[in-house]
Design an enzyme around this catalytic site. Structure first.
Site, PDB file in Angstrom:
ATOM      1  N   HIS A   1       8.685  -2.098 -15.043  1.00 54.99           N
ATOM      2  CA  HIS A   1       9.907  -2.197 -14.202  1.00 54.99           C
ATOM      3  C   HIS A   1      11.204  -1.790 -14.987  1.00 54.99           C
ATOM      4  CE1 HIS A   1       6.948  -3.669 -11.416  1.00 54.99           C
ATOM      5  NE2 HIS A   1       7.024  -4.753 -11.560  1.00 54.99           N
TER       6      HIS A   1
ATOM      7  N   ALA B   1       0.671  -1.097  -0.020  1.00 57.34           N
ATOM      8  CA  ALA B   1      -0.105   0.124   0.063  1.00 57.34           C
ATOM      9  C   ALA B   1       0.874   1.065   0.010  1.00 57.34           C
ATOM     10  CB  ALA B   1      -1.017   0.002   1.097  1.00 57.34           C
ATOM     11  N   GLU B   2       1.522   1.568  -1.090  1.00 59.15           N
ATOM     12  CA  GLU B   2       2.574   2.588  -1.138  1.00 59.15           C
ATOM     13  C   GLU B   2       2.104   3.906  -0.753  1.00 59.15           C
ATOM     14  OE1 GLU B   2       2.374  -0.035  -3.328  1.00 59.15           O
ATOM     15  OE2 GLU B   2       4.180  -0.951  -3.539  1.00 59.15           O
TER      16      GLU B   2
ATOM     17  N   PHE C   1       6.727   1.676  -8.262  1.00 55.48           N
ATOM     18  CA  PHE C   1       5.765   1.686  -7.236  1.00 55.48           C
ATOM     19  C   PHE C   1       5.690   3.059  -6.729  1.00 55.48           C
ATOM     20  CE2 PHE C   1       7.593  -3.048  -7.167  1.00 55.48           C
ATOM     21  CZ  PHE C   1       6.454  -3.475  -8.011  1.00 55.48           C
TER      22      PHE C   1
END
Lengths: 322, 319
Positions: free
Chosen positions: B120, B50-51, B77
């Site tokens: 990524h 839960a960034e 993220f």
């Protein structure tokens, strides 16, 4: 233990102070002395005052875009508040924040916030700090029913419950997210019902009854101080004013709905209760209290007007701390 | 001197600073067991994925006297936490008039070269450079990693630590003793007289390899590593270009509004530096596409030593 008559009088004084401050902020916004945008807290005063009256010095709160009431209830200086709204050097944020970023960190008021739901994780972090400090401090996040639909609400409450953080999440459910009715955006009438899913108590209280709010907050705070974790406290209330004070903005809310809530104005409700408690309060005493408050508001405006505008080049200051 | 990896240097910086300052805490989606053992589960927190929340929690804890180190793992993220970075962390000191300091480090890996495809393999630091209120480091060696990250942790502001994926296993000399590298100070990784290559992160190594090749052709290449993207060491970069009169900028990010564009602007808008230039500058960056997966596609998109050499030759032949 519920609020003593003395505390109730003090809560009345604070609620009326917020009311008068907001009335003046709106007037001065209309006249052009206050810039940008102003979101008035009128009608919801019992929530901020009921909760903050149950806090101690050292406890921390965070606010949303409708932040003046929380600031006053936590004990911020009216002069420096008004100076900030006026964009002056002696404002809490030296004129860099205005109404939407009113804050007084020295008393644990971590700021109003222009992003709905934006403060929820920040106050959760303040709760983490309080837990790690280990001296029984608590953190309180004020937000609306609109913010309860943001991802940050879910993420924050989940973490707070998982880590048993001393945080009280105070949902000021006024049934409108800016101009959208909660009935269109919520599948359930009560936000508090979600608390069970996170593993924390969810409590619904009449947000216009300051004593009820105070009692519920006192319990939640005691629980948090005892290390038992967070509480979601939902206060049903209503704003008497439109979302903002912007001239010409259309208020989509039904007149009958507004009228029904204005009839339950938290200030007369408390005044009536106090008068019914034999010998505790009279209309004359309230009038004297109000005169005193109006004089304070007048003094805050004088303070703001006397404060210089910040030097333009001070716009470059405070981007970074030393 | 002992040699340790870039990744190890980062880890040492964190653990040494956590030993040095009991107010440091660590937030990440996994809690390294060795760190939990050394510092306890209260200071080394495993967060939910839960960034947004744990980045905001870091802000709240920082404003309440702690010094959080957040590890997003990959910069990818960070985008989940964008409200907390952009609307809160970068502005919170300023918009409240400097009432409180917010010392936070947000660590993340950047760059590609490992076939992790578009999400990524990003190098989005210029997005953050465009904000005011965030400092950011981009180390290229284990030595720089440790020294810069220690400075970042001790800094009283939010600092983004961008760490190159390709360099994680690269070893280099790192002293045992405590040291720091100040933020905002570039490092001349190789001195030269004919042309300056300002290179970022992994491309510092590629630029040094290119310089070796060019030396054999009689071209003396100076390699400048800014190390800190904000504040940028304008003086060192300009001084180098004033000396050589030529400039190549190498960055693993795309060129559009990138750090390379900022470096180009700070060089050419300075009258003295501009007057010293003998040829147009050249940017050697990733192609402006999302990063593709298949090795041949990925290689085609990223800059490397060969493209730096081509860029050097182009600038040398232009004047």
């Amino acid at each position: 233990m519920s609020a003593s008559p003395e505390l109730q009088r003090e809560m009345l004084r604070q609620m009326q102070t917020i009311r008068r401050f907001e009335e003046r902020a709106s007037d001065d916004y209309q006249s052009g002395a206050i810039y940008g945008v102003v979101h008035c807290y009128i009608g919801e005063e019992a929530v901020a005052v009921g909760v903050c009256s149950a806090l101690k010095d050292g406890d921390q709160i965070i606010s949303n875009h409708r932040g003046h009431g929380h600031c006053i209830a936590k004990g911020a200086d009216l002069n420096r508040m008004m100076a900030e709204l006026y964009g002056r050097e002696d404002g809490f944020c030296k004129g860099k924040g205005g109404s939407m970023h009113i804050a007084d960190f020295s008393i644990g008021m971590l700021g109003a916030n222009g992003i709905v739901g934006g403060g929820l994780s920040i106050i959760t972090g303040a709760g983490l700090a309080a837990q790690m400090d280990g001296d029984g401090g608590v953190a309180v996040g004020f937000f609306g029913d609109g913010a309860s639909n943001a991802g940050s609400f879910h993420e924050s409450l989940n973490i707070a419950a998982s880590w048993k953080l001393p945080v009280i999440y105070v949902c000021e459910h006024n049934s409108w997210a800016a101009n959208t009715a909660a009935t269109m955006t919520h599948g359930a009438a009560d936000v508090a019902g979600r608390a069970a899913g996170y593993g924390m108590p969810g409590i619904v209280v009449d947000g216009n009854d300051v004593v009820a709010v105070y009692d519920a907050a006192t319990q939640a705070i005691a629980r948090a101080r005892a290390g038992e974790g967070p509480t979601l406290l939902e206060c049903k209330t209503y704003r008497h004013r439109n979302h903002t004070e912007r001239p010409g903005a259309v208020d989509p809310r039904p007149a009958s709905e507004i009228a029904a809530w204005v009839a339950r104005d938290p200030i007369p409700m408390l005044l009536e209760q106090l008068k019914q408690q034999q010998g505790q309060f009279s209309d004359a005493e309230f009038q004297a209290m109000d005169d005193e408050i109006l004089a304070q508001i007048e003094a805050s405006v004088a303070f703001a007007e006397a404060s210089p505008f910040p030097a333009p080049e001070s716009a470059l200051d405070d981007v970074f701390a030393d | 001197m002992r040699e340790i990896s870039y990744a190890r240097a980062g880890m040492e910086a964190v653990t040494e600073e956590m030993n040095r300052d009991p107010k440091t805490i660590h937030l990440a989606t996994d809690a390294p067991p060795a760190m939990v053992e050394e510092f306890g589960a209260a200071r080394v927190r495993a967060t939910p994925i839960a960034e947004n929340a744990f980045s905001g929690i870091a802000i709240g804890a920082a404003g309440s006297g702690y010094r959080p180190i957040v590890n997003w793992s990959m910069v990818t993220f960070s985008f989940v936490a964008m409200d907390q970075i952009v609307n809160q962390a970068s502005k919170i000191h300023y918009m409240f008039g400097g009432q409180q300091t917010f010392p936070i480090v947000f660590r993340s890996s950047v760059g590609g070269g490992t076939n992790l495809a578009a999400q990524h393999s990003q190098s989005p630091y210029s997005m953050f450079m465009n904000l005011a209120g965030l400092k950011m480091i981009l180390p290229s060696t284990p030595y720089d990693m440790k020294g810069l990250l220690k400075s970042a942790i001790r800094d009283n502001n939010p600092v983004l630590s961008f760490e190159s994926t390709r360099l994680m296993g690269v070893k280099g000399e790192v002293p045992e003793d405590d040291y720091t590298i100040p933020l905002g100070v570039a490092d001349v990784k190789r001195t030269g007289s004919d042309i300056t290559v300002v290179a970022l992160a992994w491309l510092v190594h590629e630029a040094l390899a290119a310089a070796e090749v060019m030396e054999k052709e009689g071209v003396s290449v100076e390699v400048v590593d800014p190390r800190t993207l904000y504040p940028m060491d304008n003086d060192t970069i300009r001084a180098s270009v004033q000396k050589t009169g030529r400039l190549v900028i190498a960055d693993e990010a795309g060129p559009t509004a990138g750090a390379s564009a900022e470096i180009a602007a700070l060089v050419t808008e300075d009258a003295t530096t501009f007057a010293a230039m003998k040829a147009p500058l050249c940017r050697v960056c990733a192609l402006q596409v999302p990063i593709p997966y298949s090795p041949g596609l990925e290689d085609h998109v990223f800059p490397n030593r060969h493209r730096i050499i081509a860029g050097i030759r182009e600038v040398m032949s232009a004047g």
